[in-house]
Each structure stands twice: as structure tokens, then as C-alpha cells.
Design an enzyme around this catalytic site. Structure first.
Site, short mmCIF file in Angstrom:
data_model
loop_
_atom_site.label_atom_id
_atom_site.label_comp_id
_atom_site.label_asym_id
_atom_site.label_seq_id
_atom_site.Cartn_x
_atom_site.Cartn_y
_atom_site.Cartn_z
N TYR A 144 1.67 -4.04 -0.86
CA TYR A 144 3.10 -3.88 -0.58
C TYR A 144 3.39 -2.42 -0.25
CZ TYR A 144 8.16 -4.06 -1.19
OH TYR A 144 9.52 -3.97 -0.98
N ASP A 239 -1.34 4.78 0.39
CA ASP A 239 -0.02 4.59 -0.20
C ASP A 239 -0.17 4.80 -1.70
OD1 ASP A 239 2.33 3.72 -1.30
OD2 ASP A 239 2.47 1.88 -0.12
N LYS A 267 8.14 7.14 -6.87
CA LYS A 267 8.12 6.89 -8.31
C LYS A 267 8.15 8.17 -9.13
CE LYS A 267 7.28 2.42 -7.43
NZ LYS A 267 8.28 1.37 -7.55
#
Length: 429
Positions: A144, A239, A267
């Protein structure tokens, strides 16, 4: 456990918010029941609107590596608020955090701040295309990278075929430039490259994927991707929105010793506030406007409040490497306890674990890619989730999400989690 206020809020939310939530997994669709509405959080605990307390193992999906409402981060935010909330102009903290990121992350020489991980990955793909002059890119099944159109693509009919739109609103034209391969399969990558010779701009992946549950790279896999990308002049993008600053100061690329050409971050980089970033080699990043022709902009990029929180977080992690020793110890203790429970009950489920990330899969087969992850018993996971919840342990409400630990987990709390896990396993089977 009463959740009356949460139920009332959810009913009201459904009248004004699609599905009653602002991100789909929060709706509890895959685990049953209604979502819990959170009022506050502190340390290892979150508290709902009915004042129930939960030991929490999501940590806002990763950012709260030091636990919730950490005094150091809170103080940095309060200090920054005294000077204003947004300027839409450059600030000194943007320069400081950029310099710090470049010193911590092996692949990053220059970095651009954005507002989310999705923005970071969308922008990185665009820059890689602009840099190479090519249009196609490879992504891995089950990985994702946010909700950008190019990433919402499901597998085609074979290893050398293009993908298909995975969501209404994503065009077939977008899908034709997205090539899919199974994770941990170098042969599939070689076939894709051969079938699209000279057309592939970039290959993007989570080096340690966490959105099909936690899955680990096979030995030599990341190194093999690096060799293929070097040979074919393909931009390799890691990623690390989840793994960046979590698995090590320099993320998964430091841990595995494989340096990509570009990296996306999020994050932890914002200390819990909405922030993302993408960076990489100087010659690639010089293609980003205004230095180069690839356009990307953001009114709130580099927001001073977010920069203050992120800078404080990264400075602490950079100056205190023992944080990672502590996190690794917490992860080992927790997983050891879980494995003991599985053995005691004769259950052949699988636990994938690295550092402060882990997933318990309700399957008796090894989980190494998306197909093997999908063999998990999601109905049983739903029962397990509810059993843990009523014992005051808050997990990710999906089998296909990694859990994230924090330094706020003491030995006493780990014992409570392990005991709850044993009781919940017994109840759910």
C-alpha cells in the site's frame, strides 16, 4: 465494557461522514461490531468516549514510537503554537529537519516535505518518471502506497500483463502504466523488465510491507532488486512511510544494507502530526520544481507545528540509539510470549516479527507475499480481535495490518498483553 457513547457517535457520524469514518479500516467492517471513538491517549493507553482504557498496539499506525502524548513532543508543539500555526513561507525548522533527515537516511541527499505519505509516494513516482523520461512503473501486490490513482491497481492475468483498476474512479489509462509483481519473487521482476524493456521508470515497494500484515523480505531479495534496477537504469524507491525511523535510525535501508535511489517517509517524521516527505539522490531531486521541471507544491507543506514535532522526535531518536535496543527487546518479549501461548494450545498459526513490528496470522502456512497472506482465517481473526478488545487490548481492526509497539510498554504491560492473548486465543478457537 460499555461503549454507549461510541455507538451513539457512530450513528451520528454515518449521517454526515461516508461510512461514519474518515479512513475505511476504522469502521471495524472486517472484525465486526462498531468502532470505538477515542477521547484521549497517554503513554501505552488510549481511552474511549465511555472512559474505557485500552493498552494500544497500533500507536496511530506507527508514529507514536515513544508512546502517546509524550511530554517532549507536546512541549515542542506548545512552544511552536506561541508563534502561529501556519505561514505558507519558509522557516528555519524546515532547513533543520531536512538536514537531519539527510544525515539519518542513507539514500537521502535532498528532501521535499509534504503533508502525507500518499502525497510523498505520488510525488516520488512523478519525479522518477520526469527524471527517466519513461512512463511505466512496477509495484508489488499487496503493498500500500496511499490512495493515489496509480497505486489502486489489482493484479492482471499474469506476470507480464498490466494491472486493472481496483477502485471506481481509477481509469484504465492510469492502470496501463502500472505493472504488478508478487513480493519476494525476483523472477517475476525479471519477466516484467524483459517484457517492458526500456519503458519502466521506477520500481516502488515497501522494503518490509505492513499493509498485508507484516511480511519480511527473503534473504537476498532487496539486494536482487537493487541489481536489476542498476542494470536497467530503473529508479528504485523504498516506501518507508512505516519503517522509516522505526526499524532503525535510517529505516529498513539501514537495517538491510540496501540503498534505494529515492525514499518516501511519513508517520514518525511528524511526531504524530500529518507530515510526509520524499527524498533521494541529488541529481534526481534536482528535477523537482523550482530547481527543475517536475511540478509539485503544497500550501501547508513544512507546516511549522508539524516541523517542530517532527524535528523534536527525530533529534531524540538520532541522539538516543538505545531507543531501538529497547524497542527490539519489547518486541522479542511480546512475540516470545505469544509463541508460547500458541504452543501451549497446539495452534500452528504464524507470527511475522521484526523489531517493533509484528503480525499474528491465523494460518498454518508461511506468509511471504500477498497470496499467502490472503489464506489467513479472517473470521477467526475477527473473533480474536473482539476477545482482545474486551480484555482491554486494542489491536488494528484488520488481519492485514502490522502492529506497532512503543517504548511505553513496560514489562508489566507486556505480561498483561501476553495473558490476554492466551485467553483470547483459547476463546477464539
Amino acid at each position: 465494557m460499555q461503549i454507549t457513547h461510541s455507538k451513539t457517535l457512530f450513528e451520528k457520524a454515518k449521517r454526515y461522514i461516508p461510512g461514519g469514518v474518515n479512513s475505511p479500516v476504522r469502521a471495524f467492517r472486517s472484525v465486526g461490531g462498531d468502532p470505538i471513538f477515542i477521547k484521549r491517549a497517554d503513554g501505552a493507553y488510549i481511552y474511549d468516549e465511555d472512559d474505557n482504557a485500552y493498552i494500544e498496539l497500533i500507536n496511530s499506525w506507527g508514529p507514536m514510537i515513544l508512546g502517546h502524548n509524550h511530554p517532549m513532543i507536546k512541549e515542542a508543539i506548545i512552544r511552536a503554537l506561541e508563534f502561529g500555526t501556519s505561514y505558507g513561507a519558509p522557516t528555519s525548522k524546515e532547513v533543520e529537519i531536512a538536514e537531519l533527515i539527510a544525515s539519518m537516511v542513507p539514500s537521502v541527499e535532498k528532501v521535499r516535505m509534504v503533508n502525507s505519505g500518499t502525497e510523498a509516494t505520488m510525488s516520488a513516482i512523478r519525479v522518477a518518471r520526469g527524471y527517466t523520461g519513461r512512463e511505466k512503473f512496477i509495484k508489488m501486490e499487496g503493498h500500500y502506497h496511499g490512495h493515489g490513482d496509480s497505486f489502486l491497481i489489482s493484479a492482471g492475468s499474469g506476470a507480464i500483463t498490466m494491472g486493472n483498476p481496483d477502485s471506481p474512479g481509477v481509469t484504465k489509462g492510469t492502470a496501463k502504466d502500472t505493472l504488478l509483481a508478487p513480493y519476494n519473487d525476483l523472477e517475476a521482476i525479471e519477466k516484467l523488465v524483459a517484457a517492458n524493456k526500456g519503458e519502466i521508470a521506477t520500481l516502488i515497494l515497501e522494503p518490509v510491507p505492513g499493509n498485508m500484515g507484516l511480511v519480511l523480505p527473503k534473504e537476498g531479495y532487496l539486494q536482487g532488486l537493487r541489481k536489476i534496477c542498476d542494470r536497467e537504469e530503473i529508479v528504485l524507491i523504498f516506501d518507508e512511510v512505516m519503517t522509516g525511523f522505526r526499524l532503525a535510525k535510517g529505516g529498513a535501508q539501514e537495517l538491510f544494507g540496501v540503498v534505494p535511489d529515492m525514499t518516501t517517509l511519513g508517520k514518525i517524521i511528524g511526531g504524530g502530526l500529518p507530515v510526509g516527505a520524499y527524498g533521494g539522490k541529488k541529481e534526481i531531486m534536482e528535477f523537482v520544481s523550482p530547481a527543475g521541471p517536475v511540478y509539485q507544491a503544497g500550501t501547508l507543506s513544512g507546516n511549522p507545528i508539524a516541523m517542530a514535532a517532527g524535528l523534536t522526535m527525530l533529534k531524540h531518536l538520532n541522539q538516543n540509539p538505545e531507543v531501538y535496543t529497547t524497542l527490539n527487546s519489547i518486541g522479542q518479549k511480546l512475540v516470545k510470549g505469544f509463541r508460547s501461548s500458541l504452543e501451549k494450545h497446539g495452534l500452528n498459526y504464524r507470527i511475522n516479527h521484526i523489531g517493533s513490528m509484528y503480525s499474528l496470522f491465523f494460518t498454518d502456512q508461511e506468509v511471504f507475499d500477498f497470496e499467502s497472506a490472503k489464506k489467513s482465517d479472517t473470521v477467526r481473526f475477527g473473533k480474536y480481535f473482539q476477545a482482545m478488545l474486551k480484555r482491554g487490548i486494542y489491536l488494528a481492526p484488520s488481519q492485514y495490518e502490522s502492529l506497532f509497539l512503543s517504548t511505553a510498554l513496560t514489562d508489566d504491560l507486556i505480561e498483561k498483553i501476553v495473558q490476554a492473548n492466551e485467553e483470547s486465543l483459547k476463546e477464539s478457537f
